[in-house]
Design an enzyme around this catalytic site. Structure first.
Site, PDB file in Angstrom:
ATOM      1  N   GLU A 164       4.529   2.555   0.402  1.00  0.00           N
ATOM      2  CA  GLU A 164       3.272   3.283   0.188  1.00  0.00           C
ATOM      3  C   GLU A 164       2.394   3.198   1.426  1.00  0.00           C
ATOM      4  O   GLU A 164       2.359   2.175   2.109  1.00  0.00           O
ATOM      5  CB  GLU A 164       2.534   2.670  -1.002  1.00  0.00           C
ATOM      6  CG  GLU A 164       1.191   3.289  -1.309  1.00  0.00           C
ATOM      7  CD  GLU A 164       0.509   2.621  -2.504  1.00  0.00           C
ATOM      8  OE1 GLU A 164      -0.398   3.233  -3.080  1.00  0.00           O
ATOM      9  OE2 GLU A 164       0.887   1.471  -2.841  1.00  0.00           O
ATOM     10  N   GLU A 166       2.730   7.142  -2.575  1.00  0.00           N
ATOM     11  CA  GLU A 166       3.368   5.954  -3.141  1.00  0.00           C
ATOM     12  C   GLU A 166       4.642   6.390  -3.847  1.00  0.00           C
ATOM     13  O   GLU A 166       4.582   7.190  -4.783  1.00  0.00           O
ATOM     14  CB  GLU A 166       2.380   5.321  -4.124  1.00  0.00           C
ATOM     15  CG  GLU A 166       2.870   4.126  -4.866  1.00  0.00           C
ATOM     16  CD  GLU A 166       1.759   3.526  -5.730  1.00  0.00           C
ATOM     17  OE1 GLU A 166       1.909   2.357  -6.130  1.00  0.00           O
ATOM     18  OE2 GLU A 166       0.742   4.211  -6.010  1.00  0.00           O
ATOM     19  N   HIS A 204      -1.803   8.743  -5.681  1.00  0.00           N
ATOM     20  CA  HIS A 204      -3.124   9.022  -6.251  1.00  0.00           C
ATOM     21  C   HIS A 204      -4.141   9.152  -5.136  1.00  0.00           C
ATOM     22  O   HIS A 204      -3.884   8.779  -3.984  1.00  0.00           O
ATOM     23  CB  HIS A 204      -3.541   7.876  -7.188  1.00  0.00           C
ATOM     24  CG  HIS A 204      -3.368   6.525  -6.566  1.00  0.00           C
ATOM     25  ND1 HIS A 204      -4.366   5.883  -5.844  1.00  0.00           N
ATOM     26  CD2 HIS A 204      -2.288   5.686  -6.516  1.00  0.00           C
ATOM     27  CE1 HIS A 204      -3.916   4.731  -5.399  1.00  0.00           C
ATOM     28  NE2 HIS A 204      -2.652   4.572  -5.782  1.00  0.00           N
ATOM     29  N   ASP A 239       2.793  -5.227  -3.164  1.00  0.00           N
ATOM     30  CA  ASP A 239       1.791  -4.160  -3.245  1.00  0.00           C
ATOM     31  C   ASP A 239       0.417  -4.814  -3.299  1.00  0.00           C
ATOM     32  O   ASP A 239       0.044  -5.419  -4.301  1.00  0.00           O
ATOM     33  CB  ASP A 239       2.053  -3.335  -4.513  1.00  0.00           C
ATOM     34  CG  ASP A 239       1.200  -2.077  -4.580  1.00  0.00           C
ATOM     35  OD1 ASP A 239       0.353  -1.881  -3.694  1.00  0.00           O
ATOM     36  OD2 ASP A 239       1.382  -1.293  -5.538  1.00  0.00           O
ATOM     37  N   ASP A 246      -4.566   1.050   0.284  1.00  0.00           N
ATOM     38  CA  ASP A 246      -3.505   0.790  -0.700  1.00  0.00           C
ATOM     39  C   ASP A 246      -2.182   0.991   0.015  1.00  0.00           C
ATOM     40  O   ASP A 246      -1.847   2.100   0.429  1.00  0.00           O
ATOM     41  CB  ASP A 246      -3.644   1.765  -1.873  1.00  0.00           C
ATOM     42  CG  ASP A 246      -2.711   1.426  -3.027  1.00  0.00           C
ATOM     43  OD1 ASP A 246      -1.926   0.472  -2.905  1.00  0.00           O
ATOM     44  OD2 ASP A 246      -2.768   2.139  -4.052  1.00  0.00           O
ATOM     45  N   HIS A 294      -7.924   4.260  -8.235  1.00  0.00           N
ATOM     46  CA  HIS A 294      -7.410   5.541  -8.721  1.00  0.00           C
ATOM     47  C   HIS A 294      -8.588   6.474  -8.938  1.00  0.00           C
ATOM     48  O   HIS A 294      -9.390   6.273  -9.851  1.00  0.00           O
ATOM     49  CB  HIS A 294      -6.609   5.360 -10.017  1.00  0.00           C
ATOM     50  CG  HIS A 294      -5.266   4.743  -9.802  1.00  0.00           C
ATOM     51  ND1 HIS A 294      -4.081   5.407 -10.013  1.00  0.00           N
ATOM     52  CD2 HIS A 294      -4.905   3.519  -9.357  1.00  0.00           C
ATOM     53  CE1 HIS A 294      -3.054   4.610  -9.730  1.00  0.00           C
ATOM     54  NE2 HIS A 294      -3.541   3.460  -9.323  1.00  0.00           N
TER      55      HIS A 294
END
Length: 415
Positions: A396, A299, A266, A186, A197, A274
């Protein structure tokens, strides 16, 4: 004969022996002479240096325009169905081309780095080597050492097995990647604070393939359900339905793949990984709707354990400057004030880890870091574990909610 002369003779003999065993130029074959009596000689092999695979990404895109991601139309309301042909929406979308291009540049770097990582990372590497392979590639592709201009969007997480998230090795960590490990990779890439992300699960043993497939399919279900006016609980329900329809057999036991219900997707804000909105991966009754212009990360995490993670004593490595710090927080230690200046200069509100402080030359900073955490100026994010002996997986993607359509900007050929 002198001792020095003897050494020289022995050295020559050793060299001749080595040349017999590994000749640089093979002896020519005299049996195949041509009509003119010329002997055919084998050509000496030329050893070409392997071309470097990593360069500043700008060299591949001299015009500065980066590839778009996967486009998907919005569904649901009649207004959403008309968005792709609405001229006013198209105009609004075009006004933000620079921002979209930053995301696309970061996404292209992510795609290239994960391709390189999958080819390079092997069992037997230390976790520090794994992370530095990825992080150094990101920095090279970004083409700058100015980490506030572009670079890592957050520390490279390489959580293993029942550890689902927030593990990256600190200096001195001797953990070695094993053939039977399930590693969640990640990592984020940002360009001008616009963060991609994106995560995948990397394994070597094919016995985990059904677990990975369950989580990958659940992630795609969440992506399909996401969009303008989509309710958060409906996204979570779509993920949960797909995830928990899968079973995995390991060591003679059959496990239903469970959503890790206290880990969420998120939204993403500039320089903030976030942004304040949590996107569930189970049905939770939250009727909040996603909005036009948001950047979101879908995610999902699946587990053969209880489907719930907590902090179980692992060493903390992930930190982030609090974007909403308490007013007038007392910072008594001069070392803590210095460290806060270092964080502001190098990371801002981009998450960082202890290895990043080591890299820029900071020393003996743990006491200062602890004080910044204690007064609320910096937040710490410890590793999160499901039950011992269980296995967790993660996938994700980052999605841009354009006024016209949604763009799965981090999509690649791999997932």
């Amino acid at each position: 004969m002198s001792e020095q002369a003897v050494d020289k003779v022995e050295s020559k003999l050793e060299k001749l022996d080595l040349e017999k065993e590994n000749p640089e130029e093979p002896i020519a074959n005299t049996e195949g002479a041509d009509a003119d009596g010329e002997k055919k000689k084998k050509k000496k092999k030329k050893h070409h240096k392997k071309k470097k695979e990593i360069n500043d990404i700008a060299k591949f895109y001299p015009e500065g325009v980066y590839p778009e991601g996967e486009w998907q139309d919005y569904t649901g309301s009649e207004e959403n169905l008309k968005r792709s042909t609405d001229e006013e929406k198209r105009y609004l979308d075009n006004q933000q081309n620079n921002k979209w291009n930053d995301f696309r540049k970061a996404a292209e770097i992510h795609r290239r780095v994960r391709k390189y990582a999958k080819k390079t990372i092997q069992p037997g590497m230390t976790m520090i080597q794994v992370c530095e392979t990825i992080e150094n590639a990101v920095r090279t592709f970004c083409g700058t050492e100015d980490s506030l201009k572009s670079g890592m969007g957050f520390p490279c997480g390489v959580s293993l097995n029942n550890c689902a998230a927030h593990y990256t090795p600190n200096a001195g960590d001797k953990t070695v990647l094993d053939y039977n490990d399930v590693m969640k990779v990640d990592f984020g890439v940002h360009v001008n604070g616009n963060i991609i992300d994106c995560a995948f699960t990397h394994t070597f043993n094919p016995r985990y393939d059904p677990l990975l497939e369950a989580v990958r399919e659940a992630t795609n279900a969440g992506i399909n359900a996401a969009g303008i006016d989509a309710r958060l609980t409906d996204i979570g329900e779509a993920v949960e339905e797909v995830m928990e329809s899968h079973e995995v057999e390991l060591d003679g036991h059959t496990y239903t793949v469970k959503c890790i219900r206290n880990l969420n997707g998120h939204n993403i804000a500039p320089f903030r990984i976030h942004g304040g909105v949590s996107i569930p991966i189970v049905k939770n009754g939250d009727n909040t709707k996603l909005e036009e212009g948001q950047t979101i990360a879908i995610e999902t995490f699946g587990s053969t354990g209880k489907g719930y993670v907590d902090y179980s004593g692992g060493e903390v490595s992930h930190y982030m400057k609090n974007s909403n710090p308490p007013p007038n927080a007392p910072v008594r230690l001069s070392s803590a004030r210095h460290l806060l200046q270092v964080i502001d200069k190098n990371f801002g509100t981009i998450p960082f880890c202890r290895r990043y402080l080591d890299r820029i030359g900071e020393e003996k900073y743990l006491l200062a870091l602890r004080q910044l955490v204690k007064v609320g100026l910096v937040t710490e994010h410890p590793p999160l574990f499901d039950t011992r002996g269980s296995y967790t997986a993660q996938f994700e993607h980052t999605i841009l909610l354009h006024p016209t359509r949604k763009e799965v900007v981090s999509r690649g050929d791999d997932y």
